[in-house]
Scaffold this active site. Structure first.
Site, PDB file in Angstrom:
ATOM      1  N   TYR A 279      35.868  20.825 -27.005  1.00 24.96           N
ATOM      2  CA  TYR A 279      34.647  21.531 -27.051  1.00 24.96           C
ATOM      3  C   TYR A 279      35.147  22.509 -28.004  1.00 24.96           C
ATOM      4  O   TYR A 279      35.608  23.320 -27.570  1.00 24.96           O
ATOM      5  CB  TYR A 279      33.878  21.712 -25.962  1.00 24.96           C
ATOM      6  CG  TYR A 279      32.674  22.262 -26.167  1.00 24.96           C
ATOM      7  CD1 TYR A 279      31.611  21.680 -26.709  1.00 24.96           C
ATOM      8  CD2 TYR A 279      32.257  23.487 -25.203  1.00 24.96           C
ATOM      9  CE1 TYR A 279      30.359  22.125 -27.069  1.00 24.96           C
ATOM     10  CE2 TYR A 279      30.985  24.020 -25.499  1.00 24.96           C
ATOM     11  CZ  TYR A 279      29.976  23.400 -26.288  1.00 24.96           C
ATOM     12  OH  TYR A 279      28.822  23.876 -26.400  1.00 24.96           O
TER      13      TYR A 279
ATOM     14  N   LYS B 285      36.805  12.595 -18.278  1.00 31.15           N
ATOM     15  CA  LYS B 285      35.355  12.521 -18.410  1.00 31.15           C
ATOM     16  C   LYS B 285      35.263  11.683 -19.693  1.00 31.15           C
ATOM     17  O   LYS B 285      36.007  11.883 -20.749  1.00 31.15           O
ATOM     18  CB  LYS B 285      34.665  13.766 -18.757  1.00 31.15           C
ATOM     19  CG  LYS B 285      33.163  13.629 -19.182  1.00 31.15           C
ATOM     20  CD  LYS B 285      32.842  14.815 -20.118  1.00 31.15           C
ATOM     21  CE  LYS B 285      33.212  14.336 -21.652  1.00 31.15           C
ATOM     22  NZ  LYS B 285      32.618  15.051 -22.539  1.00 31.15           N
TER      23      LYS B 285
ATOM     24  N   ARG C 143      54.574  25.275 -31.280  1.00 31.87           N
ATOM     25  CA  ARG C 143      54.867  26.444 -30.407  1.00 31.87           C
ATOM     26  C   ARG C 143      55.703  27.529 -31.199  1.00 31.87           C
ATOM     27  O   ARG C 143      56.592  26.969 -31.969  1.00 31.87           O
ATOM     28  CB  ARG C 143      55.438  26.243 -29.138  1.00 31.87           C
ATOM     29  CG  ARG C 143      56.656  25.637 -29.455  1.00 31.87           C
ATOM     30  CD  ARG C 143      57.167  25.043 -27.702  1.00 31.87           C
ATOM     31  NE  ARG C 143      58.500  24.651 -27.723  1.00 31.87           N
ATOM     32  CZ  ARG C 143      59.081  23.658 -27.321  1.00 31.87           C
ATOM     33  NH1 ARG C 143      58.559  22.651 -26.862  1.00 31.87           N
ATOM     34  NH2 ARG C 143      60.414  23.330 -27.523  1.00 31.87           N
TER      35      ARG C 143
ATOM     36  N   GLY D 217      -0.892   6.739  -0.060  1.00 26.29           N
ATOM     37  CA  GLY D 217      -1.062   7.941   0.964  1.00 26.29           C
ATOM     38  C   GLY D 217       0.025   9.253   0.509  1.00 26.29           C
ATOM     39  O   GLY D 217       0.864   8.902  -0.462  1.00 26.29           O
TER      40      GLY D 217
ATOM     41  N   ARG E 163       2.926  15.260   5.976  1.00 28.33           N
ATOM     42  CA  ARG E 163       3.599  15.696   6.938  1.00 28.33           C
ATOM     43  C   ARG E 163       5.073  15.501   6.186  1.00 28.33           C
ATOM     44  O   ARG E 163       6.263  15.925   6.967  1.00 28.33           O
ATOM     45  CB  ARG E 163       3.638  14.714   8.152  1.00 28.33           C
ATOM     46  CG  ARG E 163       2.425  15.082   8.994  1.00 28.33           C
ATOM     47  CD  ARG E 163       2.459  14.290  10.466  1.00 28.33           C
ATOM     48  NE  ARG E 163       2.318  12.905  10.211  1.00 28.33           N
ATOM     49  CZ  ARG E 163       2.308  11.940  11.167  1.00 28.33           C
ATOM     50  NH1 ARG E 163       2.954  12.349  12.404  1.00 28.33           N
ATOM     51  NH2 ARG E 163       1.940  10.805  10.945  1.00 28.33           N
TER      52      ARG E 163
ATOM     53  N   LEU F 128       0.725  -1.161   0.070  1.00 31.68           N
ATOM     54  CA  LEU F 128      -0.009   0.152   0.068  1.00 31.68           C
ATOM     55  C   LEU F 128       0.771   1.438   0.076  1.00 31.68           C
ATOM     56  O   LEU F 128       1.852   1.416   0.909  1.00 31.68           O
ATOM     57  CB  LEU F 128      -0.956  -0.150   1.371  1.00 31.68           C
ATOM     58  CG  LEU F 128      -1.774  -1.094   1.634  1.00 31.68           C
ATOM     59  CD1 LEU F 128      -2.803  -0.817   2.360  1.00 31.68           C
ATOM     60  CD2 LEU F 128      -2.590  -1.493   0.045  1.00 31.68           C
TER      61      LEU F 128
ATOM     62  N   ASN G  68       6.840   8.941   8.495  1.00 34.36           N
ATOM     63  CA  ASN G  68       5.869  10.043   8.068  1.00 34.36           C
ATOM     64  C   ASN G  68       6.433  11.468   8.154  1.00 34.36           C
ATOM     65  O   ASN G  68       5.926  12.446   7.614  1.00 34.36           O
ATOM     66  CB  ASN G  68       4.753  10.235   9.252  1.00 34.36           C
ATOM     67  CG  ASN G  68       4.059   8.697   9.306  1.00 34.36           C
ATOM     68  OD1 ASN G  68       3.606   8.408   8.398  1.00 34.36           O
ATOM     69  ND2 ASN G  68       3.861   7.966  10.597  1.00 34.36           N
TER      70      ASN G  68
ATOM     71  N   ASN H  34      52.511   8.671 -20.922  1.00 37.39           N
ATOM     72  CA  ASN H  34      52.759   9.607 -19.976  1.00 37.39           C
ATOM     73  C   ASN H  34      52.184  10.971 -20.479  1.00 37.39           C
ATOM     74  O   ASN H  34      52.436  11.445 -21.594  1.00 37.39           O
ATOM     75  CB  ASN H  34      54.226   9.840 -19.875  1.00 37.39           C
ATOM     76  CG  ASN H  34      54.377  10.897 -18.626  1.00 37.39           C
ATOM     77  OD1 ASN H  34      54.249  10.232 -17.328  1.00 37.39           O
ATOM     78  ND2 ASN H  34      54.737  11.931 -18.646  1.00 37.39           N
TER      79      ASN H  34
HETATM   80  C1  UD1 Z   1      -2.528   1.708  10.232  1.00 40.01           C
HETATM   81  C2  UD1 Z   1      -3.314   0.658  10.916  1.00 40.01           C
HETATM   82  C3  UD1 Z   1      -2.946   0.577  12.654  1.00 40.01           C
HETATM   83  C4  UD1 Z   1      -1.431   0.283  12.458  1.00 40.01           C
HETATM   84  C5  UD1 Z   1      -0.492   1.202  11.745  1.00 40.01           C
HETATM   85  C6  UD1 Z   1       0.705   0.815  11.521  1.00 40.01           C
HETATM   86  C7  UD1 Z   1      -5.544   0.493   9.686  1.00 40.01           C
HETATM   87  C8  UD1 Z   1      -6.715   0.980  10.000  1.00 40.01           C
HETATM   88  N1  UD1 Z   1      -4.645   0.845  10.927  1.00 40.01           N
HETATM   89  O1  UD1 Z   1      -2.776   2.767  10.770  1.00 40.01           O
HETATM   90  O2  UD1 Z   1      -3.567  -0.424  13.323  1.00 40.01           O
HETATM   91  O3  UD1 Z   1      -0.937   0.320  13.997  1.00 40.01           O
HETATM   92  O4  UD1 Z   1      -1.190   1.107  10.349  1.00 40.01           O
HETATM   93  O5  UD1 Z   1       1.528   1.768  10.869  1.00 40.01           O
HETATM   94  O6  UD1 Z   1      -5.066  -0.140   9.142  1.00 40.01           O
HETATM   95  N2  UD1 Z   1      -2.763   3.838   2.715  1.00 40.01           N
HETATM   96  C9  UD1 Z   1      -3.236   4.010   1.587  1.00 40.01           C
HETATM   97  N3  UD1 Z   1      -4.605   4.209   0.922  1.00 40.01           N
HETATM   98  C10 UD1 Z   1      -5.390   4.706   1.856  1.00 40.01           C
HETATM   99  C11 UD1 Z   1      -5.058   4.650   3.334  1.00 40.01           C
HETATM  100  C12 UD1 Z   1      -3.634   4.362   3.509  1.00 40.01           C
HETATM  101  O7  UD1 Z   1      -2.724   3.433   0.445  1.00 40.01           O
HETATM  102  O8  UD1 Z   1      -6.452   5.124   1.670  1.00 40.01           O
HETATM  103  C13 UD1 Z   1      -1.584   3.636   2.787  1.00 40.01           C
HETATM  104  C14 UD1 Z   1      -0.715   4.588   3.501  1.00 40.01           C
HETATM  105  O9  UD1 Z   1      -0.011   5.178   2.187  1.00 40.01           O
HETATM  106  C15 UD1 Z   1       0.424   4.192   4.305  1.00 40.01           C
HETATM  107  C16 UD1 Z   1      -0.482   2.751   5.100  1.00 40.01           C
HETATM  108  O10 UD1 Z   1      -1.374   2.585   3.867  1.00 40.01           O
HETATM  109  O11 UD1 Z   1       1.479   3.665   3.772  1.00 40.01           O
HETATM  110  C17 UD1 Z   1      -0.796   3.123   6.199  1.00 40.01           C
HETATM  111  O12 UD1 Z   1      -1.848   4.229   6.334  1.00 40.01           O
HETATM  112  P1  UD1 Z   1      -2.046   4.936   7.512  1.00 40.01           P
HETATM  113  O13 UD1 Z   1      -3.215   5.810   7.356  1.00 40.01           O
HETATM  114  O14 UD1 Z   1      -0.847   5.770   7.793  1.00 40.01           O
HETATM  115  O15 UD1 Z   1      -2.299   3.948   8.686  1.00 40.01           O
HETATM  116  P2  UD1 Z   1      -2.370   4.324  10.113  1.00 40.01           P
HETATM  117  O16 UD1 Z   1      -3.470   5.151  10.398  1.00 40.01           O
HETATM  118  O17 UD1 Z   1      -1.241   4.479  10.669  1.00 40.01           O
END
Ligand code: UD1
Ligand code: CA
Length: 448
Positions: A378, A342, A431, A9, A13, A6, A219, A368
């Site tokens: 160039y 280069k 020269r 996101g 931050r 995944l 994050n 040498n």
């Molecule tokens: C999630 C877990 C939490 C765990 C934590 C560990 C859930 C609901 N909670 O929370 O229990 O302790 O991870 O880090 O799963 N992402 C997507 N699409 C979305 C949302 C998130 O791709 O719609 C990806 C984000 O890019 C990220 C990851 O999923 O890489 C985690 O998402 P994030 O929202 O940070 O989860 P947490 O709230 O930290």
């Protein structure tokens, strides 16, 4: 085993124009750390992308399947975007593009537990000194897993629980496919939680991760720097364990992608980056940067910049040399102070020891190159080549106006501007002839 990473996101931050997962850790994008580890376990890897997906897509290997999650409505929603990838007859491992240091060993342990227990899902948990921000693992008095509660949904007593959900799980594909459409977003964040899929499973197992650094997510830029430092030490310790001397680890920066042979010594204030390979018995540094270069055995490089170069064994570079893209130094070449190379090949035993520029050139073995030699490659429009044969001698302060050829065994007089080819075995002089006016100075002063 199928793996879904995944990575949709935004990473608000990070305060970045770029998607979080393409920020680099030890020379490699966060997401590629995860993809490489996933690939050690399976060839079926998919990533879920969202924000600026194109920028991520062009940086990941093309065998990875890409799914797009248009809106980020939670981790379950993200997995749903890749539901076509889930095979009901296979297990599926969930990883995160911003949790880069998860190790193959930990994942293998997790998968083993999952297979042996035949659970519907096996989740990876960790004990953290500060569990703030993570979902907590709620267990019964006898230690049985009950459920996961997200930070935002915790009660006061649950807040103190230090066992957390890493978010990494192995599901039975069929079970997960069955659960996903039933997940609701009626929680504090209004998101579709993947953790809810866990509570829909009949049998849940857990596995503990030993080193919490493995499950740390990035994050913020501070997190990135923290992991960078952790990883830096890990890389240095591994190299030392393998027989590389690191004189001063606290001022040495080596990417995890670098390989170094044993008995090589890395001196202080040295940076070795990217896809660099260094052989055995080399002396590198102090104060040297090497990037994406291949270096043989017994090579010495002191106070120099080396990028995209290929250096054979027993060569020596520096102090104060700069080897740029396409520099090839064959065996026993010596490149000295204030020499820039280069896109040039220096055959065996070539010496260019002082104040020289060799660009778009080929220098034959044993030649040498005198101090202050410049290839004038160039002409303001295009780059032109210089060819120098073997065992030639280029006198100091020679300008070789390219395109030009100097034959083998030729000798160029110092201070020459060479605009015509010099045949093999010949003396080339370009020269003004020297004129001595006898007693000219004394005559001007009007006395002997
Ligand atoms: C999630 C877990 C939490 C765990 C934590 C560990 C859930 C609901 N909670 O929370 O229990 O302790 O991870 O880090 O799963 N992402 C997507 N699409 C979305 C949302 C998130 O791709 O719609 C990806 C984000 O890019 C990220 C990851 O999923 O890489 C985690 O998402 P994030 O929202 O940070 O989860 P947490 O709230 O930290
Ligand atoms: Ca969240």
């Amino acid at each position: 085993m199928r793996v879904i990473v995944l990575a949709a996101g935004l990473g608000k931050r990070m305060k970045s124009k770029y998607p979080k997962v393409i920020h680099k850790l030890s020379g490699k994008e966060l997401v590629n750390w995860v993809i490489d580890t996933a690939n050690a376990i399976s060839n079926d890897v998919a990533v879920v992308l969202g924000h600026k997906a194109e920028l991520v897509k062009e940086r990941i290997p093309n065998w990875v399947d890409v799914y797009i999650q248009q809106e980020q409505l939670g981790t379950a929603h993200a997995v749903m975007a890749a539901s076509d990838f889930i095979d009901p007859k296979d297990d599926v491992l969930i990883l995160y593009g911003d949790v880069p240091l998860i190790s193959k060993e930990t994942l293998i342990k997790l998968i083993k537990k999952h297979k042996n227990s035949k659970a519907d899902v096996t989740l990876l948990t960790a004990f953290l000194d500060d569990p703030t921000g993570y979902g907590r693992i709620i267990r019964s008095k006898d230690g049985k897993f009950l459920r996961i509660v997200e930070e935002a949904d915790l009660t006061e007593s649950e807040r103190a629980i230090s066992e957390i959900n890493t978010g990494i799980y192995v599901f039975k594909g069929e079970r997960l496919l069955d659960a996903l459409p039933r997940i609701r977003n009626d929680n504090a964040q209004g998101e579709y939680y993947l953790t809810d899929a866990v509570s829909m499973m009949e049998s849940v197992e857990t596995e503990l991760v030993e080193d919490p650094v493995e499950i740390m997510g990035v994050n913020t830029r501070k997190h990135l720097a923290f992991l960078e430092e952790k990883l830096r030490w890990r890389v240095l310790e591994k190299l030392m364990d393998e027989g590389v001397t690191i004189v001063d680890p606290s001022t040495t920066y080596i990417d995890a992608t670098v390989r170094i042979g044993r008995d090589t010594v890395i001196h202080p204030m040295t940076f070795v980056r990217g896809h660099t390979v260094i052989g055995e018995d080399c002396e590198i540094g102090p104060m040297t940067t090497i990037e994406d270069s291949e270096i043989g055995n017994r090579v010495r490089i002191v106070r120099s910049e080396v990028k995209g170069a290929f250096i054979e064994s027993d060569a020596s570079v520096g102090p104060y040399s700069r080897l740029r893209e396409g520099s090839v130094l064959k065996r026993k070449v010596r490149v000295g102070n204030f020499v820039e190379v280069k896109k040039a090949t220096l055959e065996e035993n070539v010496a260019a020891q002082h104040l020289t520029y060799l660009g778009d050139a080929h220098v034959g073995a044993g030649t040498n190159v005198g101090a202050g030699t410049i290839t004038c490659n160039y002409d303001g429009l295009r780059k032109n080549p210089t060819f120098i044969g073997e065992n030639a001698f280029i006198g100091s302060n020679t300008a070789l106006v390219a395109p030009v050829r100097v034959g083998k065994d030729a000798l160029i007089g110092a201070g020459s501007v060479i605009t015509m080819d010099v045949p093999e075995g010949s003396l080339g002089l370009g020269r003004a002839r020297q004129v001595n006016k006898e007693e000219w100075v004394y005559k001007r002063r009007g006395k002997k």
